[in-house]
Design an enzyme around this catalytic site. Structure first.
Site, mmCIF file in Angstrom:
data_model
loop_
_atom_site.group_PDB
_atom_site.id
_atom_site.type_symbol
_atom_site.label_atom_id
_atom_site.label_comp_id
_atom_site.label_asym_id
_atom_site.label_seq_id
_atom_site.Cartn_x
_atom_site.Cartn_y
_atom_site.Cartn_z
ATOM 1 N N HIS A 32 0.832 -1.215 0.000
ATOM 2 C CA HIS A 32 0.000 0.000 0.000
ATOM 3 C C HIS A 32 0.860 1.255 0.000
ATOM 4 C CE1 HIS A 32 -3.237 2.689 0.399
ATOM 5 N NE2 HIS A 32 -3.566 2.514 1.666
ATOM 6 N N HIS A 46 -2.372 -0.330 -11.815
ATOM 7 C CA HIS A 46 -3.232 0.063 -10.708
ATOM 8 C C HIS A 46 -4.427 -0.870 -10.667
ATOM 9 C CE1 HIS A 46 -5.973 2.491 -8.215
ATOM 10 N NE2 HIS A 46 -4.886 3.052 -7.741
ATOM 11 N N ARG A 104 -2.787 11.839 -10.814
ATOM 12 C CA ARG A 104 -1.878 12.288 -9.760
ATOM 13 C C ARG A 104 -0.427 12.255 -10.256
ATOM 14 N NH1 ARG A 104 -3.509 8.188 -5.163
ATOM 15 N NH2 ARG A 104 -3.174 6.836 -6.977
#
Length: 469
Positions: A305, A351, A360
């Protein structure tokens, strides 16, 4: 008279003692006044409660679609199971904060005087209200957080007693959890406060949580990587400027601008990621925001993460050490192929949801083009961006061969001298508090219940489908 009427309307929504203590500020003309964030939220809650009731009345018995066994074994990928109001992640368009893209947020949210990047204070306002705040409202939020920023002495002692070998995220989680000692929500719950008032106390805890994170993060950074001496919070500065100063980079305005952008784009990424879902899950047990976000940080610390940007930076540096700076495209391609053939992934690419370049990543690339166009690592990142997607498609290694946010953030931090990669996830954690806190407040305002999904054993699944075609 106008201001007095507005004030009565706010207090008619909720007569909580905490709301009554909210300071009232008038504009210089006194003909109108800017509502504080809490006052505006109090106005919005009754309408949102009715909207949710209407949605459930009209659509409550409708199904999203089938749930497959593969989804249960596959980390619940794509399984619609959560309500998350602050942001929605679209596979094609990327993240939208209350319906607004990153480009729209950069254009609409107030920036610091002389700056161009959006202030995270403005995004927090947007996450909570769905509205773009005024410059005055953002400035007031900056002052409010600065006034709440001091951390208790016993929390300072906890951090100071940690050995420098203890990972910064472990220290961060401990310190945040310890803030539970002064939780307004925990005390109010113990005193038997009405459920309708839960949001008031959750709001106060959430504001305290966000406000105190720079002091916690700065103290950890200075203890582990510096001399342990920490400057004071400046009540006249915005959140990111104070955080930069606490880390020792406050005199570099470009770094301050980077932090404003970094925090803004890392605040929220809908509710299904580990840190967001963990905070919501723990909060559903009516654990206060400090306990809930402490749990979020433990999830964020996991290598799948919050550590991805470190892996990207290590991979880039290893590549540079082997093929040198200003390497040819052929040399880069060869290195990428050697990574894949070695059974490894190309970090920073792919992703779980996105199927295009992460907006982003694009926002950070635009910042780099403006502020550090000749940085060797940035130039390598751009070169990789032109090369890697086609290789991943050829190798069949990714449904989404495009870069995500982690492909860029470490390079930017390194450029300005923040080389301590172990600390990068702490900055991610500071940012993610905004999104988790906003949802915790709305969950308590809307009376969200305790989460309790159904689980099955492998044996139960076998029995369930034994006689089915």
């Amino acid at each position: 008279m106008v201001a007095a009427t507005a004030l009565r309307n706010v207090f008619n929504v909720s007569r909580s003692p905490l709301l009554a203590r909210t300071s009232i500020r008038f504009s210089s003309t006194t003909a109108s006044r800017h509502l504080t964030l809490k006052e505006r939220l109090a106005e919005l809650i009754p309408t949102e409660i009715e909207k949710v009731k209407a949605i459930r009345a009209e659509h409550g018995k409708k199904a999203f679609g089938p749930v497959t066994v593969d989804q249960l074994y596959g980390g619940m990928r794509g399984l619609p199971a959560l309500i998350w109001d602050g942001s929605v992640l679209d596979p094609e368009d990327g993240i939208r904060f209350r319906g607004k893209s990153i480009d729209e947020c950069k254009s609409l949210l107030p920036a610091a005087p002389g700056g161009s990047e959006p202030l995270p204070e403005g995004l927090f306002w947007l996450l909570l209200t769905g509205e773009i705040p005024s410059k005055e409202q953002v400035a007031e939020l900056s002052r409010d957080w600065a006034a709440r920023a001091e951390i208790p002495d016993f929390v300072k002692e906890i951090i100071d007693r940690c050995p420098p070998t203890l990972h910064p995220m472990s220290q961060f989680s401990m310190a945040v959890t310890a803030l539970n000692h002064d939780s307004a929500f925990a005390k109010a719950y113990q005193d038997g406060v009405s459920k309708k008032e839960y949001w008031n106390y959750t709001f106060e805890d959430s504001m305290d949580l966000i406000a105190k994170l720079p002091n916690i993060a700065g103290r950890i950074y200075r203890n582990v990587f510096g001399d342990g001496k920490l400057p004071a919070i400046d009540n006249s500065k915005d959140y990111s400027a104070n955080l930069a100063t606490l880390l020792g980079f406050g005199d570099n305005e470009a770094f301050v601008e980077l932090l404003r952008l970094y925090i803004t784009i890392h605040t929220d990424h809908e509710g299904g990621n580990v840190s967001a879902h963990t905070g919501k899950l723990v909060g559903s047990a009516l654990s206060d925001p400090f306990l809930a976000f402490g749990a979020s940080l433990n999830g964020l610390a996991g290598p799948l993460h919050g550590l991805a940007n470190q892996e990207v930076l290590l991979w880039l540096r290893k590549m540079q050490s082997q093929i040198g700076e200003n390497a040819t495209d052929d040399a880069v391609k060869s290195y990428v192929w050697s990574t894949l053939k070695g059974g490894q992934v190309v970090p920073g690419y792919g992703h779980a949801v996105l199927r295009k370049t992460d907006p982003r990543y694009t926002a950070q690339r635009e910042f780099a083009l403006k502020n550090l166009p000749n940085d060797p690592l940035f130039k390598l990142v751009g070169q990789i961006y032109d090369i890697v997607p086609s290789i991943l498609l050829e190798a069949g290694k990714a449904k989404n061969p495009w870069p995500n946010v982690d492909a860029h953030s470490g390079v930017l931090l390194t450029h300005y001298g923040l080389h301590q990669m172990q600390f990068y996830t702490v900055l991610f954690g500071v940012s993610r508090a905004f999104g988790v806190a906003a949802q915790l407040i709305w969950d308590r305002a809307l009376g969200a219940p305790l989460e309790r999904p159904k689980s099955y054993s492998s044996e139960a699944i076998q029995k369930m489908f034994k006689d089915r075609q």
